[in-house]
Write a protein that holds these residues in place. Structure first.
Motif, PDB file in Angstrom:
ATOM      1  N   TRP A  30       0.954  -1.480   0.040  1.00 42.65           N
ATOM      2  CA  TRP A  30      -0.207  -0.171  -0.139  1.00 42.65           C
ATOM      3  C   TRP A  30       0.782   1.182  -0.060  1.00 42.65           C
ATOM      4  O   TRP A  30       0.423   2.283  -0.706  1.00 42.65           O
ATOM      5  CB  TRP A  30      -1.078  -0.063   1.292  1.00 42.65           C
ATOM      6  N   TRP A  34      -0.266   2.749  -4.022  1.00 42.35           N
ATOM      7  CA  TRP A  34      -1.965   2.378  -3.407  1.00 42.35           C
ATOM      8  C   TRP A  34      -2.653   1.778  -4.537  1.00 42.35           C
ATOM      9  O   TRP A  34      -3.696   1.000  -4.448  1.00 42.35           O
ATOM     10  CB  TRP A  34      -2.379   3.451  -2.859  1.00 42.35           C
ATOM     11  N   ARG A  35      -2.428   2.306  -5.780  1.00 42.21           N
ATOM     12  CA  ARG A  35      -3.338   1.891  -6.867  1.00 42.21           C
ATOM     13  C   ARG A  35      -3.145   0.637  -7.271  1.00 42.21           C
ATOM     14  O   ARG A  35      -4.159  -0.291  -7.530  1.00 42.21           O
ATOM     15  CB  ARG A  35      -3.067   2.796  -8.277  1.00 42.21           C
ATOM     16  N   LEU A  38      -4.622  -1.803  -4.619  1.00 42.41           N
ATOM     17  CA  LEU A  38      -6.302  -1.556  -4.747  1.00 42.41           C
ATOM     18  C   LEU A  38      -6.582  -2.755  -5.921  1.00 42.41           C
ATOM     19  O   LEU A  38      -7.500  -3.442  -5.604  1.00 42.41           O
ATOM     20  CB  LEU A  38      -6.798  -0.274  -4.985  1.00 42.41           C
ATOM     21  N   ILE A  39      -5.787  -2.765  -6.996  1.00 38.14           N
ATOM     22  CA  ILE A  39      -6.076  -3.594  -7.819  1.00 38.14           C
ATOM     23  C   ILE A  39      -5.803  -5.003  -7.438  1.00 38.14           C
ATOM     24  O   ILE A  39      -6.581  -6.103  -7.670  1.00 38.14           O
ATOM     25  CB  ILE A  39      -5.322  -3.231  -9.262  1.00 38.14           C
ATOM     26  N   PHE A  41      -5.726  -6.285  -4.390  1.00 39.53           N
ATOM     27  CA  PHE A  41      -6.604  -6.514  -3.315  1.00 39.53           C
ATOM     28  C   PHE A  41      -8.073  -6.894  -3.692  1.00 39.53           C
ATOM     29  O   PHE A  41      -8.952  -7.444  -3.271  1.00 39.53           O
ATOM     30  CB  PHE A  41      -6.861  -5.653  -2.078  1.00 39.53           C
ATOM     31  N   SER A  42      -8.551  -6.316  -4.838  1.00 40.95           N
ATOM     32  CA  SER A  42      -9.744  -6.280  -5.537  1.00 40.95           C
ATOM     33  C   SER A  42      -9.959  -7.981  -6.010  1.00 40.95           C
ATOM     34  O   SER A  42     -11.223  -8.248  -6.180  1.00 40.95           O
ATOM     35  CB  SER A  42      -9.995  -5.356  -6.552  1.00 40.95           C
ATOM     36  N   THR A  43      -8.988  -8.564  -6.090  1.00 38.51           N
ATOM     37  CA  THR A  43      -9.167  -9.907  -6.584  1.00 38.51           C
ATOM     38  C   THR A  43      -9.483 -10.916  -5.298  1.00 38.51           C
ATOM     39  O   THR A  43     -10.226 -12.002  -5.376  1.00 38.51           O
ATOM     40  CB  THR A  43      -8.032 -10.412  -7.224  1.00 38.51           C
ATOM     41  N   ALA A  44      -9.390 -10.541  -4.053  1.00 42.07           N
ATOM     42  CA  ALA A  44      -9.762 -11.175  -2.847  1.00 42.07           C
ATOM     43  C   ALA A  44     -10.998 -11.681  -2.968  1.00 42.07           C
ATOM     44  O   ALA A  44     -11.413 -12.965  -2.378  1.00 42.07           O
ATOM     45  CB  ALA A  44      -9.293 -10.347  -1.602  1.00 42.07           C
ATOM     46  N   PRO A  45     -12.081 -10.949  -3.165  1.00 42.70           N
ATOM     47  CA  PRO A  45     -13.358 -11.433  -2.901  1.00 42.70           C
ATOM     48  C   PRO A  45     -13.852 -12.405  -4.131  1.00 42.70           C
ATOM     49  O   PRO A  45     -14.527 -13.519  -3.692  1.00 42.70           O
ATOM     50  CB  PRO A  45     -14.296 -10.301  -3.080  1.00 42.70           C
TER      51      PRO A  45
END
Length: 69
Positions: A30, A34-35, A38-39, A41-45
Motif C-alpha cells: 500500500w 496504492w493503486r 487496490l487492484i 486486493f480487488s481480486t480477494a473477493p
C-alpha cells in the motif's frame, strides 16, 4: 497430552506470525503504490468465492460418496 498441547500452541504461534507477515506485506504494498495494491486486493473477493464454492462442492461430493456406500 503434552505433545498435543505443544502442537496447538505452536500452530497458534505460527498462525499469528503468518498474519503479521501478511499485514506487513499489505502495508508495504500500500505504501509503495496504492493503486496497484487496490487492484491486487480487488481480486480477494473472487478468490474467496472460488474457495468457498470449492469447499461446498467437495462437501457435496463427500456426502454423495458416503451415501452411495
Amino acid at each position: 497430552i503434552d505433545a498435543l498441547q505443544e502442537l496447538f500452541s505452536s500452530g497458534a504461534i505460527n498462525a499469528l506470525f503468518d498474519l503479521l507477515r501478511v499485514a506487513f506485506i499489505v502495508v508495504v504494498l500500500w505504501t509503495l503504490d496504492w493503486r496497484l495494491a487496490l487492484i491486487g486486493f480487488s481480486t480477494a473477493p473472487v478468490v474467496a468465492f472460488v474457495v468457498i464454492l470449492g469447499f461446498s462442492v467437495l462437501g457435496d461430493f463427500e456426502k454423495l460418496r458416503v451415501k452411495s456406500i
